[in-house]
Design a protein around this motif. Structure first.
Motif, PDB file in Angstrom:
ATOM      1  N   LEU A   5      14.542  88.487   3.953  1.00  0.00           N
ATOM      2  CA  LEU A   5      15.608  88.595   2.949  1.00  0.00           C
ATOM      3  C   LEU A   5      16.790  89.433   3.460  1.00  0.00           C
ATOM      4  N   PHE A   6      16.497  90.593   4.033  1.00  0.00           N
ATOM      5  CA  PHE A   6      17.596  91.468   4.449  1.00  0.00           C
ATOM      6  C   PHE A   6      18.308  90.924   5.695  1.00  0.00           C
ATOM      7  N   CYS A   7      17.592  90.218   6.583  1.00  0.00           N
ATOM      8  CA  CYS A   7      18.276  89.560   7.705  1.00  0.00           C
ATOM      9  C   CYS A   7      19.232  88.503   7.168  1.00  0.00           C
ATOM     10  N   LYS A   8      18.841  87.826   6.098  1.00  0.00           N
ATOM     11  CA  LYS A   8      19.729  86.820   5.483  1.00  0.00           C
ATOM     12  C   LYS A   8      20.959  87.492   4.880  1.00  0.00           C
ATOM     13  N   ILE A   9      20.784  88.671   4.290  1.00  0.00           N
ATOM     14  CA  ILE A   9      21.928  89.424   3.756  1.00  0.00           C
ATOM     15  C   ILE A   9      22.853  89.827   4.905  1.00  0.00           C
ATOM     16  N   ILE A  10      22.276  90.293   6.010  1.00  0.00           N
ATOM     17  CA  ILE A  10      23.080  90.680   7.184  1.00  0.00           C
ATOM     18  C   ILE A  10      23.898  89.488   7.670  1.00  0.00           C
ATOM     19  N   LYS A  11      23.264  88.311   7.702  1.00  0.00           N
ATOM     20  CA  LYS A  11      23.958  87.105   8.201  1.00  0.00           C
ATOM     21  C   LYS A  11      24.933  86.515   7.173  1.00  0.00           C
ATOM     22  N   GLY A  12      24.899  87.060   5.947  1.00  0.00           N
ATOM     23  CA  GLY A  12      25.792  86.560   4.898  1.00  0.00           C
ATOM     24  C   GLY A  12      25.259  85.313   4.213  1.00  0.00           C
ATOM     25  N   GLU A  13      23.999  84.962   4.482  1.00  0.00           N
ATOM     26  CA  GLU A  13      23.398  83.768   3.855  1.00  0.00           C
ATOM     27  C   GLU A  13      23.035  84.039   2.396  1.00  0.00           C
ATOM     28  N   ILE A  14      22.819  85.340   2.105  1.00  0.00           N
ATOM     29  CA  ILE A  14      22.591  85.770   0.716  1.00  0.00           C
ATOM     30  C   ILE A  14      23.672  86.816   0.421  1.00  0.00           C
ATOM     31  N   PRO A  15      24.364  86.694  -0.714  1.00  0.00           N
ATOM     32  CA  PRO A  15      25.446  87.647  -0.996  1.00  0.00           C
ATOM     33  C   PRO A  15      24.928  89.051  -1.290  1.00  0.00           C
ATOM     34  N   SER A  16      25.745  90.033  -0.988  1.00  0.00           N
ATOM     35  CA  SER A  16      25.394  91.416  -1.340  1.00  0.00           C
ATOM     36  C   SER A  16      26.685  92.161  -1.640  1.00  0.00           C
ATOM     37  N   ASP A  17      26.504  93.270  -2.344  1.00  0.00           N
ATOM     38  CA  ASP A  17      27.640  94.118  -2.692  1.00  0.00           C
ATOM     39  C   ASP A  17      27.720  95.222  -1.630  1.00  0.00           C
ATOM     40  N   LYS A  18      28.442  94.946  -0.559  1.00  0.00           N
ATOM     41  CA  LYS A  18      28.469  95.848   0.601  1.00  0.00           C
ATOM     42  C   LYS A  18      29.251  97.122   0.328  1.00  0.00           C
ATOM     43  N   LYS A  45      19.324  95.464  13.230  1.00  0.00           N
ATOM     44  CA  LYS A  45      18.159  95.024  14.014  1.00  0.00           C
ATOM     45  C   LYS A  45      16.958  94.921  13.086  1.00  0.00           C
ATOM     46  N   HIS A  46      16.220  93.819  13.148  1.00  0.00           N
ATOM     47  CA  HIS A  46      15.044  93.694  12.292  1.00  0.00           C
ATOM     48  C   HIS A  46      13.919  94.595  12.806  1.00  0.00           C
ATOM     49  N   ILE A  47      13.562  95.558  11.973  1.00  0.00           N
ATOM     50  CA  ILE A  47      12.392  96.413  12.224  1.00  0.00           C
ATOM     51  C   ILE A  47      11.583  96.318  10.932  1.00  0.00           C
ATOM     52  N   ASP A  48      10.316  95.938  11.028  1.00  0.00           N
ATOM     53  CA  ASP A  48       9.518  95.719   9.813  1.00  0.00           C
ATOM     54  C   ASP A  48       9.501  96.943   8.901  1.00  0.00           C
ATOM     55  N   SER A  49       9.159  98.082   9.471  1.00  0.00           N
ATOM     56  CA  SER A  49       9.018  99.301   8.660  1.00  0.00           C
ATOM     57  C   SER A  49       9.073 100.507   9.580  1.00  0.00           C
ATOM     58  N   ASP A  91       0.604 100.971   1.031  1.00  0.00           N
ATOM     59  CA  ASP A  91       0.371 102.182   0.241  1.00  0.00           C
ATOM     60  C   ASP A  91       1.675 102.895  -0.101  1.00  0.00           C
ATOM     61  N   GLY A  92       2.697 102.717   0.731  1.00  0.00           N
ATOM     62  CA  GLY A  92       4.001 103.327   0.462  1.00  0.00           C
ATOM     63  C   GLY A  92       4.837 102.531  -0.530  1.00  0.00           C
ATOM     64  N   GLY A  93       4.344 101.359  -0.913  1.00  0.00           N
ATOM     65  CA  GLY A  93       5.047 100.549  -1.917  1.00  0.00           C
ATOM     66  C   GLY A  93       6.192  99.713  -1.363  1.00  0.00           C
ATOM     67  N   GLN A  94       6.169  99.454  -0.060  1.00  0.00           N
ATOM     68  CA  GLN A  94       7.259  98.654   0.536  1.00  0.00           C
ATOM     69  C   GLN A  94       7.072  97.179   0.184  1.00  0.00           C
ATOM     70  N   GLU A  95       8.140  96.592  -0.370  1.00  0.00           N
ATOM     71  CA  GLU A  95       8.066  95.165  -0.737  1.00  0.00           C
ATOM     72  C   GLU A  95       8.844  94.283   0.230  1.00  0.00           C
ATOM     73  N   VAL A  96       9.990  94.758   0.675  1.00  0.00           N
ATOM     74  CA  VAL A  96      10.782  93.977   1.632  1.00  0.00           C
ATOM     75  C   VAL A  96      10.501  94.544   3.028  1.00  0.00           C
ATOM     76  N   MET A  97       9.957  93.685   3.894  1.00  0.00           N
ATOM     77  CA  MET A  97       9.526  94.163   5.209  1.00  0.00           C
ATOM     78  C   MET A  97      10.671  94.105   6.228  1.00  0.00           C
ATOM     79  N   HIS A  98      11.730  94.813   5.898  1.00  0.00           N
ATOM     80  CA  HIS A  98      12.829  95.085   6.838  1.00  0.00           C
ATOM     81  C   HIS A  98      13.220  96.527   6.511  1.00  0.00           C
ATOM     82  N   LEU A  99      13.029  97.402   7.467  1.00  0.00           N
ATOM     83  CA  LEU A  99      13.254  98.838   7.243  1.00  0.00           C
ATOM     84  C   LEU A  99      14.521  99.102   6.436  1.00  0.00           C
TER      85      LEU A  99
END
Ligand code: AMP
Ligand code: ZN
Length: 115
Positions: A5-18, A45-49, A91-99
């Protein structure tokens, strides 16, 4: 990374409020804010966590904290204060696996777990 999801935001494939962007780091408003100001700061850079952090990424993490302060200054919450949270893994509650670094501000934050 494909399907991230966040790589798509970086690429502009999904809109975000930058709120900030440079060649290595992007910051945008969280879609479901948990405070009056809730910004996500991510490495391009994609880093899982945090658990997948490699030695060569350590300077980038330092830069992220510098960018957080720059945003805090620009958005006028540097003096009042803020909280930075990184959820890591299941256990840390991370849902989106892009740091990502949650930056919360704009009110006195409750719900302290530590301190
Ligand atoms: P975490 O639970 O630490 O993985 O946090 C993921 C965060 O991403 C949550 O606070 C979500 O509200 C936020 N989020 C999910 N999708 C989007 C999106 N399209 N734009 C902005 N923030 C998002
Ligand atoms: Zn990604």
């Amino acid at each position: 990374m494909e399907g991230c999801l966040f790589c798509k935001i970086i690429k502009g494939e999904i809109p975000s409020d930058k709120v900030y962007e440079d060649d290595e780091i992007l910051a945008f408003k969280d879609i479901k804010p948990a405070a009056p100001i809730h910004i996500l700061v991510i490495p391009k850079k994609h880093i899982d966590s945090l658990a997948q952090l490699e030695k060569q990424d350590e300077a980038l993490i330092g830069r992220i904290y510098g960018v957080i302060n720059k945003i805090a200054e620009e958005q006028d919450f540097l003096d009042k204060g803020y909280r930075v949270i990184v959820n890591c893994g299941k256990d840390g509650g991370q849902e989106v696996m892009h740091l990502h670094f949650h930056v919360l501000a704009g009110k006195e934050l409750g719900g302290k777990i530590v301190g």
